[in-house]
Scaffold this active site. Structure first.
Site, PDB file in Angstrom:
ATOM      1  N   GLU A  18      67.598 -40.324   7.804  1.00  0.00           N
ATOM      2  CA  GLU A  18      66.366 -40.068   7.050  1.00  0.00           C
ATOM      3  C   GLU A  18      65.570 -41.357   6.870  1.00  0.00           C
ATOM      4  OE1 GLU A  18      65.376 -37.049   6.567  1.00  0.00           O
ATOM      5  OE2 GLU A  18      67.287 -36.340   7.350  1.00  0.00           O
ATOM      6  N   TRP A  28      63.827 -41.890  10.027  1.00  0.00           N
ATOM      7  CA  TRP A  28      62.622 -41.037  10.143  1.00  0.00           C
ATOM      8  C   TRP A  28      61.438 -41.724   9.463  1.00  0.00           C
ATOM      9  CZ3 TRP A  28      60.936 -37.172  12.965  1.00  0.00           C
ATOM     10  CH2 TRP A  28      61.832 -36.274  13.547  1.00  0.00           C
ATOM     11  N   TRP A  32      41.015 -22.787  12.396  1.00  0.00           N
ATOM     12  CA  TRP A  32      41.652 -22.531  11.104  1.00  0.00           C
ATOM     13  C   TRP A  32      40.807 -21.529  10.322  1.00  0.00           C
ATOM     14  CZ3 TRP A  32      46.298 -24.595  11.227  1.00  0.00           C
ATOM     15  CH2 TRP A  32      46.519 -25.787  11.932  1.00  0.00           C
ATOM     16  N   ASN A  54      62.831 -31.528  -0.086  1.00  0.00           N
ATOM     17  CA  ASN A  54      62.412 -31.616   1.323  1.00  0.00           C
ATOM     18  C   ASN A  54      62.429 -30.277   2.050  1.00  0.00           C
ATOM     19  OD1 ASN A  54      61.799 -33.045   3.867  1.00  0.00           O
ATOM     20  ND2 ASN A  54      63.844 -32.339   4.410  1.00  0.00           N
ATOM     21  N   TRP A  96      46.179 -28.274   8.338  1.00  0.00           N
ATOM     22  CA  TRP A  96      47.243 -29.073   7.719  1.00  0.00           C
ATOM     23  C   TRP A  96      46.681 -30.221   6.880  1.00  0.00           C
ATOM     24  CZ3 TRP A  96      47.124 -34.167   9.293  1.00  0.00           C
ATOM     25  CH2 TRP A  96      46.543 -34.435  10.540  1.00  0.00           C
ATOM     26  N   TRP A 100      53.593 -33.506   7.833  1.00  0.00           N
ATOM     27  CA  TRP A 100      52.642 -32.383   7.928  1.00  0.00           C
ATOM     28  C   TRP A 100      52.359 -32.048   9.397  1.00  0.00           C
ATOM     29  CZ3 TRP A 100      50.750 -28.555   5.025  1.00  0.00           C
ATOM     30  CH2 TRP A 100      50.990 -28.606   3.656  1.00  0.00           C
TER      31      TRP A 100
HETATM   32  C1  LIG Z   1      55.204 -31.648   4.402  1.00  0.00           C
HETATM   33  C2  LIG Z   1      56.045 -32.835   4.009  1.00  0.00           C
HETATM   34  C3  LIG Z   1      55.448 -33.931   3.379  1.00  0.00           C
HETATM   35  C4  LIG Z   1      56.224 -35.047   3.033  1.00  0.00           C
HETATM   36  N1  LIG Z   1      55.598 -36.121   2.412  1.00  0.00           N
HETATM   37  C5  LIG Z   1      56.326 -37.236   2.128  1.00  0.00           C
HETATM   38  C6  LIG Z   1      55.703 -38.356   1.515  1.00  0.00           C
HETATM   39  O1  LIG Z   1      54.513 -38.365   1.217  1.00  0.00           O
HETATM   40  N2  LIG Z   1      56.490 -39.445   1.241  1.00  0.00           N
HETATM   41  C7  LIG Z   1      57.818 -39.473   1.567  1.00  0.00           C
HETATM   42  O2  LIG Z   1      58.497 -40.487   1.315  1.00  0.00           O
HETATM   43  N3  LIG Z   1      58.418 -38.426   2.177  1.00  0.00           N
HETATM   44  C8  LIG Z   1      57.714 -37.313   2.461  1.00  0.00           C
HETATM   45  N4  LIG Z   1      58.355 -36.249   3.045  1.00  0.00           N
HETATM   46  C9  LIG Z   1      59.756 -36.393   3.494  1.00  0.00           C
HETATM   47  C10 LIG Z   1      60.828 -35.944   2.488  1.00  0.00           C
HETATM   48  O3  LIG Z   1      60.546 -34.646   2.039  1.00  0.00           O
HETATM   49  C11 LIG Z   1      60.944 -36.872   1.291  1.00  0.00           C
HETATM   50  O4  LIG Z   1      61.091 -38.203   1.715  1.00  0.00           O
HETATM   51  C12 LIG Z   1      62.159 -36.521   0.438  1.00  0.00           C
HETATM   52  O5  LIG Z   1      62.119 -35.176   0.044  1.00  0.00           O
HETATM   53  C13 LIG Z   1      62.169 -37.408  -0.817  1.00  0.00           C
HETATM   54  O6  LIG Z   1      63.284 -37.070  -1.612  1.00  0.00           O
HETATM   55  P1  LIG Z   1      64.475 -38.123  -1.787  1.00  0.00           P
HETATM   56  O7  LIG Z   1      63.886 -39.413  -2.240  1.00  0.00           O
HETATM   57  O8  LIG Z   1      65.491 -37.477  -2.653  1.00  0.00           O
HETATM   58  O9  LIG Z   1      64.938 -38.308  -0.311  1.00  0.00           O
HETATM   59  P2  LIG Z   1      66.356 -38.413   0.433  1.00  0.00           P
HETATM   60  O10 LIG Z   1      66.601 -37.117   1.088  1.00  0.00           O
HETATM   61  O11 LIG Z   1      67.408 -38.967  -0.433  1.00  0.00           O
HETATM   62  O12 LIG Z   1      66.018 -39.460   1.610  1.00  0.00           O
HETATM   63  C14 LIG Z   1      65.979 -40.871   1.337  1.00  0.00           C
HETATM   64  C15 LIG Z   1      64.660 -41.463   1.754  1.00  0.00           C
HETATM   65  O13 LIG Z   1      64.471 -41.336   3.164  1.00  0.00           O
HETATM   66  C16 LIG Z   1      63.084 -41.185   3.451  1.00  0.00           C
HETATM   67  N5  LIG Z   1      62.896 -39.878   4.082  1.00  0.00           N
HETATM   68  C17 LIG Z   1      63.673 -38.785   3.940  1.00  0.00           C
HETATM   69  N6  LIG Z   1      63.224 -37.789   4.719  1.00  0.00           N
HETATM   70  C18 LIG Z   1      62.132 -38.252   5.353  1.00  0.00           C
HETATM   71  C19 LIG Z   1      61.242 -37.685   6.290  1.00  0.00           C
HETATM   72  N7  LIG Z   1      61.366 -36.452   6.753  1.00  0.00           N
HETATM   73  N8  LIG Z   1      60.203 -38.450   6.709  1.00  0.00           N
HETATM   74  C20 LIG Z   1      60.036 -39.706   6.272  1.00  0.00           C
HETATM   75  N9  LIG Z   1      60.860 -40.295   5.396  1.00  0.00           N
HETATM   76  C21 LIG Z   1      61.904 -39.570   4.944  1.00  0.00           C
HETATM   77  C22 LIG Z   1      62.366 -41.264   2.105  1.00  0.00           C
HETATM   78  O14 LIG Z   1      62.002 -42.594   1.896  1.00  0.00           O
HETATM   79  C23 LIG Z   1      63.451 -40.797   1.148  1.00  0.00           C
HETATM   80  O15 LIG Z   1      63.231 -41.212  -0.177  1.00  0.00           O
HETATM   81  C24 LIG Z   1      57.601 -35.086   3.359  1.00  0.00           C
HETATM   82  C25 LIG Z   1      58.185 -33.980   3.992  1.00  0.00           C
HETATM   83  C26 LIG Z   1      57.423 -32.866   4.301  1.00  0.00           C
HETATM   84  C27 LIG Z   1      58.075 -31.696   4.999  1.00  0.00           C
END
Ligand SMILES: Cc1cc2nc3c(=O)[nH]c(=O)nc-3n(C[C@H](O)[C@H](O)[C@H](O)COP(=O)(O)OP(=O)(O)OC[C@H]3O[C@@H](n4cnc5c(N)ncnc54)[C@H](O)[C@@H]3O)c2cc1C
Length: 436
Positions: free
Chosen positions: A259, A262, A290, A325, A343, A366
């Site tokens: 993650e 990512w 759209w 997420n 989107w 997105w």
């Molecule tokens: C439509 C959509 C919009 C999102 N917008 C954001 C956003 O604005 N900012 C954001 O940080 N994440 C975003 N995410 C990714 C992800 O949902 C969040 O990072 C995560 O839910 C944050 O919760 P956590 O800190 O408990 O993450 P954990 O699951 O504990 O993951 C740890 C860290 O890894 C990073 N991470 C995890 N998943 C992703 C991912 N798919 N893409 C990029 N980084 C990731 C983040 O920094 C996160 O805090 C988005 C996902 C979707 C589907």
């Protein structure tokens, strides 16, 4: 005579520990004056003056300032346009150099380039360091010298490079507070003076939970469980160091490491393809017609779609600034596919509400959901909210928390039929992509 100083400019790195540029500044020959600028260009874009992120930054700065005050120094905070503030600082101090950590967003690059040019023109060096990622710019490229646009090979290369060059460019901060400029402690500009008000958000020193991270891969997809790190906002504003997170992930959980990769993947996409901030990564996706129905969008924003998982997610976001997420994916897919709304509308809504909002991650995800992004989900994948509920919230614990009126007449019926909406979306996508 003006005091000779090295300026240290805090941005997305709100911590004193393991901070690459701060460490370098403290090793420079002059006393360090740490500053933070509340940038009017950014603040003026925030319509809601009850913004949790501004409050979080404010509290994180207070924590830094307290540590500095305990050591006979202070953080100096300003409000305005950064280049103007730097001109004022240059009149007040004999600036020897300016240090900060790199920011990769297009607007930030533009701002930093102008500031670099200004300091260059008066013979002062402006030094920017890699801190908020493990690998940046062109650290990771394909054999042909172009950036990766597919996650899996990128992540393999990322891990390989980390094995070869562990934490290139970073060190644990061994600074001594003696290297800061001695000053009487000054208060941080108040939220009121910034034009903002207090919110419910509470800053606390972020920490890594060993048990939670070790079990992350088993529970992370279930929104009713508190099984993800919730470190998004801390990583976003650098109140925790990414190197500390990555080291922890390496020791405790490879899925969690993925993650974090990512995150860097999307950051390098935004850096190399800045046009994605406004356009589809795959240009054909900008040909989709759209529907962009405003009344439908409002129902989505209020969590009144009649699809419980979607509504629960939006309501969680509206009330707390967080959305799980798995639910983010379902909610986003519902907007683009079921409602056929661009989107970018959803992206902007998330940007206004998410505590962990980050341009690269939000845009990348997105576009991933909409199908328009690099390495995106295939366009014909339309999340079925009911199946997602059956799999990840079988007992509706998450849904009932956020939609307590679920089984009552107050809860609206589905605003659109799933099978009908799915077909409508696929037709529109096919038409635009030319494969009908
Ligand atoms: C439509 C959509 C919009 C999102 N917008 C954001 C956003 O604005 N900012 C954001 O940080 N994440 C975003 N995410 C990714 C992800 O949902 C969040 O990072 C995560 O839910 C944050 O919760 P956590 O800190 O408990 O993450 P954990 O699951 O504990 O993951 C740890 C860290 O890894 C990073 N991470 C995890 N998943 C992703 C991912 N798919 N893409 C990029 N980084 C990731 C983040 O920094 C996160 O805090 C988005 C996902 C979707 C589907």
């Amino acid at each position: 005579m003006k005091t000779k100083v090295t300026l240290y400019w805090f941005r997305r790195d709100l911590r004193l520990c393991d901070n690459v540029a701060l460490n370098a500044a403290l090793n420079s020959p002059y006393p360090v004056l740490p500053i933070f600028i509340f940038d009017d260009t950014i603040l003026n874009q925030l319509d809601d003056k009850k913004d949790r992120r501004v409050d979080y930054i404010h509290q994180a700065l207070q924590a830094i300032n307290q540590q500095l005050a305990d050591n006979q120094t202070t953080l100096c905070t300003y409000k305005g346009i950064p280049i103007h503030i730097f001109k004022q600082l240059n009149a007040a101090y004999d600036i020897q150099a300016v240090y900060c950590n790199r920011d990769y967003e297009p607007q930030a690059i533009k701002r930093d380039t102008a500031i670099y040019d200004y300091f260059q023109s008066i013979g002062i060096s402006f030094k920017a360091f890699k801190d908020q990622v493990i690998f940046d710019k062109s650290d990771i490229l394909k054999a042909d010298g172009t950036p990766y646009t597919v996650y899996t090979p990128y992540s393999h290369k990322w891990k390989e490079l980390l094995r070869q060059k562990p934490y290139a460019g970073s060190q644990t901060n061994s600074h001594s507070f003696a290297n800061f400029l001695k000053l009487t402690s000054l208060p941080i500009i108040s939220l009121e003076a910034l034009g903002f008000v207090k919110t419910a958000i509470r800053y606390s020193q972020p920490s890594l939970n060993e048990k939670l991270i070790a079990d992350y891969h088993q529970h992370r997809d279930y929104p009713a469980k508190n099984a993800t790190s919730r470190l998004g906002i801390a990583i976003r504003f650098g109140t925790i160091s990414i190197r500390q997170c990555v080291k922890f992930a390496q020791q405790h959980n490879q899925t969690w490491l993925s993650e974090l990769i990512w995150r860097e993947f999307f950051m390098q996409i935004l850096y190399h393809f800045p046009q994605v901030a406004t356009q589809s990564f795959k240009p054909k996706y900008d040909l989709i017609s759209w529907r962009n129905d405003v009344a439908d969008f409002e129902k989505w924003c209020k969590g009144q779609t009649g699809y419980p998982l979607v509504d629960a997610g939006i309501r969680e976001l509206n009330q707390t600034g967080f959305m799980h997420n798995r639910v983010r994916m379902v909610v986003a897919s519902f907007l683009c596919k079921h409602l056929l709304i661009d989107w970018r509308w959803g992206e902007a809504y998330f940007a206004s509400k998410l505590d962990d909002y980050d341009l690269a991650a939000n845009n990348g995800n997105w576009q991933w959901v909409a199908g328009s992004g690099c390495d995106a989900t295939p366009y014909f994948r339309v999340f079925n909210p009911q199946l997602q509920t059956d799999k990840f919230d079988k007992n509706q614990l998450y849904i009932k928390k956020w939609v307590p009126e679920l089984d009552t007449p107050q809860y609206p019926p589905p605003m659109v039929d799933h099978a009908y909406a799915r077909e409508r979306a696929l037709n529109s996508y096919r038409q635009a992509l030319g494969s009908a």
